[in-house]
Motif scaffolding. Structure first.
Motif, mmCIF file in Angstrom:
data_model
loop_
_atom_site.group_PDB
_atom_site.id
_atom_site.type_symbol
_atom_site.label_atom_id
_atom_site.label_comp_id
_atom_site.label_asym_id
_atom_site.label_seq_id
_atom_site.Cartn_x
_atom_site.Cartn_y
_atom_site.Cartn_z
ATOM 1 N N CYS A 43 0.861 -1.177 0.000
ATOM 2 C CA CYS A 43 0.000 0.000 0.000
ATOM 3 C C CYS A 43 0.898 1.228 0.000
ATOM 4 O O CYS A 43 2.083 1.126 0.336
ATOM 5 C CB CYS A 43 -0.926 0.007 1.223
ATOM 6 S SG CYS A 43 -0.035 0.033 2.791
ATOM 7 N N PRO A 44 0.383 2.397 -0.361
ATOM 8 C CA PRO A 44 1.210 3.604 -0.322
ATOM 9 C C PRO A 44 1.697 3.879 1.106
ATOM 10 O O PRO A 44 0.987 3.614 2.078
ATOM 11 C CB PRO A 44 0.256 4.706 -0.798
ATOM 12 C CG PRO A 44 -0.814 3.991 -1.551
ATOM 13 C CD PRO A 44 -0.962 2.662 -0.885
ATOM 14 N N ILE A 45 2.898 4.405 1.212
ATOM 15 C CA ILE A 45 3.477 4.673 2.528
ATOM 16 C C ILE A 45 3.504 6.177 2.769
ATOM 17 O O ILE A 45 3.850 6.956 1.882
ATOM 18 C CB ILE A 45 4.893 4.062 2.623
ATOM 19 C CG1 ILE A 45 5.449 4.182 4.039
ATOM 20 C CG2 ILE A 45 5.845 4.695 1.615
ATOM 21 C CD1 ILE A 45 6.746 3.419 4.238
ATOM 22 N N ASN A 46 3.091 6.584 3.956
ATOM 23 C CA ASN A 46 3.072 8.000 4.314
ATOM 24 C C ASN A 46 3.727 8.189 5.676
ATOM 25 O O ASN A 46 3.451 7.434 6.614
ATOM 26 C CB ASN A 46 1.632 8.532 4.365
ATOM 27 C CG ASN A 46 0.989 8.569 2.997
ATOM 28 O OD1 ASN A 46 1.432 9.290 2.106
ATOM 29 N ND2 ASN A 46 -0.061 7.781 2.809
ATOM 30 N N SER A 90 15.250 5.466 13.181
ATOM 31 C CA SER A 90 14.873 6.791 12.699
ATOM 32 C C SER A 90 14.870 6.788 11.179
ATOM 33 O O SER A 90 15.831 6.325 10.546
ATOM 34 C CB SER A 90 15.872 7.844 13.192
ATOM 35 O OG SER A 90 15.830 7.973 14.587
ATOM 36 N N ILE A 91 13.810 7.295 10.588
ATOM 37 C CA ILE A 91 13.729 7.387 9.128
ATOM 38 C C ILE A 91 14.680 8.476 8.646
ATOM 39 O O ILE A 91 14.719 9.586 9.209
ATOM 40 C CB ILE A 91 12.284 7.674 8.690
ATOM 41 C CG1 ILE A 91 11.386 6.471 9.034
ATOM 42 C CG2 ILE A 91 12.202 7.998 7.210
ATOM 43 C CD1 ILE A 91 9.907 6.696 8.776
ATOM 44 N N SER A 92 15.457 8.174 7.601
ATOM 45 C CA SER A 92 16.461 9.139 7.137
ATOM 46 C C SER A 92 16.113 9.737 5.780
ATOM 47 O O SER A 92 16.987 10.240 5.080
ATOM 48 C CB SER A 92 17.845 8.473 7.089
ATOM 49 O OG SER A 92 17.839 7.336 6.264
ATOM 50 N N SER A 93 14.841 9.683 5.418
ATOM 51 C CA SER A 93 14.417 10.253 4.139
ATOM 52 C C SER A 93 13.205 11.143 4.325
ATOM 53 O O SER A 93 12.550 11.124 5.370
ATOM 54 C CB SER A 93 14.084 9.134 3.139
ATOM 55 O OG SER A 93 13.124 8.248 3.685
ATOM 56 N N SER A 94 12.919 11.924 3.280
ATOM 57 C CA SER A 94 11.704 12.734 3.224
ATOM 58 C C SER A 94 10.729 12.062 2.280
ATOM 59 O O SER A 94 11.091 11.692 1.154
ATOM 60 C CB SER A 94 12.039 14.145 2.721
ATOM 61 O OG SER A 94 10.889 14.775 2.197
ATOM 62 N N ASN A 95 9.486 11.912 2.720
ATOM 63 C CA ASN A 95 8.460 11.317 1.866
ATOM 64 C C ASN A 95 8.192 12.190 0.647
ATOM 65 O O ASN A 95 7.845 11.694 -0.426
ATOM 66 C CB ASN A 95 7.170 11.126 2.673
ATOM 67 C CG ASN A 95 6.279 10.029 2.111
ATOM 68 O OD1 ASN A 95 6.703 9.249 1.279
ATOM 69 N ND2 ASN A 95 5.051 9.973 2.574
ATOM 70 N N SER A 96 8.381 13.488 0.814
ATOM 71 C CA SER A 96 8.182 14.410 -0.307
ATOM 72 C C SER A 96 9.247 14.207 -1.378
ATOM 73 O O SER A 96 8.970 14.298 -2.579
ATOM 74 C CB SER A 96 8.224 15.864 0.184
ATOM 75 O OG SER A 96 7.279 16.081 1.196
ATOM 76 N N ALA A 97 10.476 13.937 -0.948
ATOM 77 C CA ALA A 97 11.578 13.735 -1.891
ATOM 78 C C ALA A 97 11.579 12.341 -2.486
ATOM 79 O O ALA A 97 12.061 12.132 -3.611
ATOM 80 C CB ALA A 97 12.904 14.005 -1.186
ATOM 81 N N HIS A 98 11.038 11.356 -1.745
ATOM 82 C CA HIS A 98 11.065 9.955 -2.186
ATOM 83 C C HIS A 98 9.685 9.327 -1.975
ATOM 84 O O HIS A 98 9.493 8.560 -1.031
ATOM 85 C CB HIS A 98 12.126 9.171 -1.424
ATOM 86 C CG HIS A 98 13.490 9.770 -1.485
ATOM 87 N ND1 HIS A 98 14.324 9.615 -2.571
ATOM 88 C CD2 HIS A 98 14.168 10.542 -0.592
ATOM 89 C CE1 HIS A 98 15.463 10.246 -2.341
ATOM 90 N NE2 HIS A 98 15.388 10.823 -1.157
ATOM 91 N N PRO A 99 8.714 9.643 -2.835
ATOM 92 C CA PRO A 99 7.367 9.077 -2.669
ATOM 93 C C PRO A 99 7.397 7.550 -2.689
ATOM 94 O O PRO A 99 8.094 6.935 -3.497
ATOM 95 C CB PRO A 99 6.600 9.634 -3.876
ATOM 96 C CG PRO A 99 7.379 10.830 -4.323
ATOM 97 C CD PRO A 99 8.807 10.528 -4.001
#
Length: 625
Positions: free
Chosen positions: A259-262, A405-414
């Protein structure tokens, strides 16, 4: 008198709030010990299973609580604590209630046993009477938290008996050996063959169903949801640190396939690790278990309220693989006590009885916890022991998710999520090589394999900042992980709105070995990047081993004293992430010194100002051991 008030009976209520399982283990020990002493009515409950409005109706309450992170409540205690903080509760609300608090903490952390201390203080302020002074267990003690628990428990029973002999009517002979009944029973079924859940051809619907069934049957209390938020597939796995550096720090990229991840920057990704097939096979062979059989697990005599009745059987191998940590976690003390009843070799029985006794506590700690012996290794050390599977289901530590800890931005990496992980390895006092279960498992995964990874997303200690908020970021080592996402997010935001400046203090051993994401940071330092001077930002690196004296992030902060004070004057928020050892305290001390020097106020006043930042939601720490 309130008409709804219930009559107090000779009942002992034991409440616990646990994050890793230690507090639950201690609470269950309280339950067993009170039952052996003849207590007529005992309830052992997680705090989220008990409504605190019932507290005034209880005669005696034992509360066992752990402290997590930087002085935070365990998840299961948060609702309970919010209720106790209500302003309408009077100072005699708990009059007539006797209580005892035992805390589990680690004195290497700044806020050692903070949760137990504040709970004790609040219960007393509401009119409850302490049975004995609160007990504080310390992971740094040579025997771990049990070094304080054993004498505290002995004092508690003695005092309770003196106050109310009817509550604990039985005297206990230290030489008495009593065998409890397991809490669960295992039923075997004839059914069609299933598929092993973690194989490459498993689909996520099947794996999700297996997870839910297995978790619903396991007596361990899972703090999270059984159903994953998503299933991930690994797409990239490469080493960030230099291969010859002696450290293995890796960058992982995952793609959501179910499913999409947010998520927001600062969020946490929890991963359920896979277990070694060889270790699973060895465990089942050692315990004479048929991996192909189908089972259901249910509570014995409706004793375990948290155990749901499963809708259908699950394969025994899948149940073990998804819920029982057989080759990573160390068993608890009660495991050795139960083992002693099933040992047929006399020398093994004697050693197990010694380990389970107060006299053997220190030796058990050295043998078990210090060496991080696994369940499989312990069972192999005592070959005459054949424990029924019911006991193994109850006592083998649950397989837990690992949080990163998540090391990415969802906006940068959908639809992607990135992690920065140091592969954990260490040598025990007896020179045994150990590897972290999850980090080593992930490091060994091949992106070309279709391994489905169950994952959950949760909020951490670092809230996502608005673009207008100036940021002071401090993240040495893998503490840089969340701030990699912060910088990616702010770079995206800067294309559409005006963004506030960001200054980042990073630390590592030396530039050649472990300057994590070097090119990424330097790219944002140039050309009006997020960290550039043109944007009012900055990037400062402390290489601790490149000179004769050690240089850490706090030293670089002091060098930029005026810049930090300028940021604070503009209303900046401070975010700190990394090792929980000394770094957070050293960073706090440096900030206090900077505020004191820049404003000319005494250190105490500077400390008060930093605490004001924390209360205003502008000082955040995420630290891990």
């Amino acid at each position: 008198m309130c008409l709804t008030e219930k009559k107090r009976e000779n009942q002992l209520l034991i409440l616990y709030a646990s994050q890793t399982g230690n507090a639950m283990d201690a609470a269950e020990r309280f339950g067993r010990e009170s039952e052996r002493r003849g207590c007529p009515s005992i309830s052992v409950l997680s705090m989220d299973e008990f409504h605190p409005s019932e507290l005034p109706n209880k005669e005696a309450v034992i509360l066992v609580v752990s402290t997590t992170g930087q002085g935070e409540n365990p998840d299961s205690m948060k609702g309970f604590w919010r209720f106790l903080l209500q302003k309408n509760l009077t100072e005699d609300w708990l009059k007539g209630v006797n209580y005892a608090v035992f805390g589990l903490g680690d004195s290497s952390y700044q806020k050692y046993n903070f949760v137990a201390k504040k709970l004790d203080k609040r219960l007393s302020s509401l009119g409850a009477s302490p049975i004995i002074e609160r007990g504080l267990g310390d992971d740094q003690h040579p025997s771990g938290y049990e070094g304080a628990l054993d004498p505290w428990m002995s004092s508690l029973w003695s005092t309770l008996y003196q106050r109310n002999p009817r509550l604990l009517p039985n005297a206990i002979n230290p030489d008495d050996t009593l065998m409890d009944q397991p809490k669960v029973q295992v039923i075997y079924h004839d059914t069609e063959e299933g598929r092993s859940p973690m194989t490459t051809n498993a689909d996520f619907n099947y794996l999700e169903m297996q997870l839910e069934k297995a978790h619903s049957m396991n007596p361990a209390k899972y703090s999270g949801k059984s159903r994953p938020d998503c299933f991930l597939k690994l797409t990239k796995n490469y080493q960030l640190s230099r291969v010859e550096s002696g450290k293995d720090v890796r960058h992982f990229e995952f793609e959501a396939v179910s499913c999409p991840i947010n998520y927001d920057v600062g969020d946490i990704l929890e991963v359920l690790p896979g277990q070694s097939p060889e270790a699973l096979d060895a465990f089942m062979q050692r315990c004479n278990l048929n991996p192909e059989s189908y089972i259901t697990v249910q509570a014995r005599d409706n004793e375990n309220r948290g155990l749901q009745k499963p809708s259908s059987p699950v394969k025994l191998k899948s149940f073990i693989e998804l819920t029982m940590d057989v080759a990573s976690a160390s068993p608890r003390r009660y495991f050795f006590e139960v083992m002693s009843f099933f040992a047929t070799a006399e020398h093994e029985k004697e050693r197990l009885q010694y380990f389970a006794s107060p006299e053997g506590r220190d030796d058990l700690y050295q043998y078990n916890q210090k060496e991080r012996r696994t369940v499989l290794e312990v069972l192999e050390d005592f070959p005459s022991v054949q424990m029924p599977f019911e006991w193994l289901v109850q006592l083998v530590p649950p397989l837990k998710t690992r949080a990163f800890s998540i090391s990415s931005s969802n906006s940068a990496h959908p639809n992607q999520v990135h992690l920065t992980i140091s592969v954990v390895s260490w040598t025990t006092p007896y020179k045994r090589k150990r590897m972290g279960l999850c980090s080593s498992w992930l490091a060994g995964l091949d992106p070309n394999q279709r391994v489905l990874i169950p994952a959950w997303i949760s909020k951490g200690c670092l809230p996502s900042p608005p673009p207008s908020l100036p940021l002071i970021l401090v993240g040495p080592g893998t503490g840089c992980a969340p701030f990699h996402g912060f910088v990616e997010e702010r770079a995206i935001q800067s294309k559409s709105v005006t963004t506030a400046p960001v200054v980042f203090f990073f630390g590592c051993r030396n530039e050649k070995d472990d300057f994590l994401y070097r090119d990424f940071w330097l790219s944002h330092l140039q050309k009006n990047g997020v960290l550039s001077e043109e944007k009012g930002g900055g990037f400062y690196v402390a290489f601790s081993r490149e000179q004769s004296h050690k240089v850490y992030v706090q030293h670089k902060m002091r060098e930029q004293s005026s810049k930090i004070w300028s940021f604070l004057s503009q209303g900046a928020a401070v975010y700190v992430a990394g090792s929980a050892n000394k770094m957070p305290a050293d960073v706090l001390s440096a900030l206090e010194e900077i505020v004191s020097n820049e404003t000319g106020v005494p250190r105490e006043a500077a400390s008060t100002r930093i605490r004001t930042l924390e209360r205003a939601g502008k000082y955040h720490v995420e630290a891990w051991s």
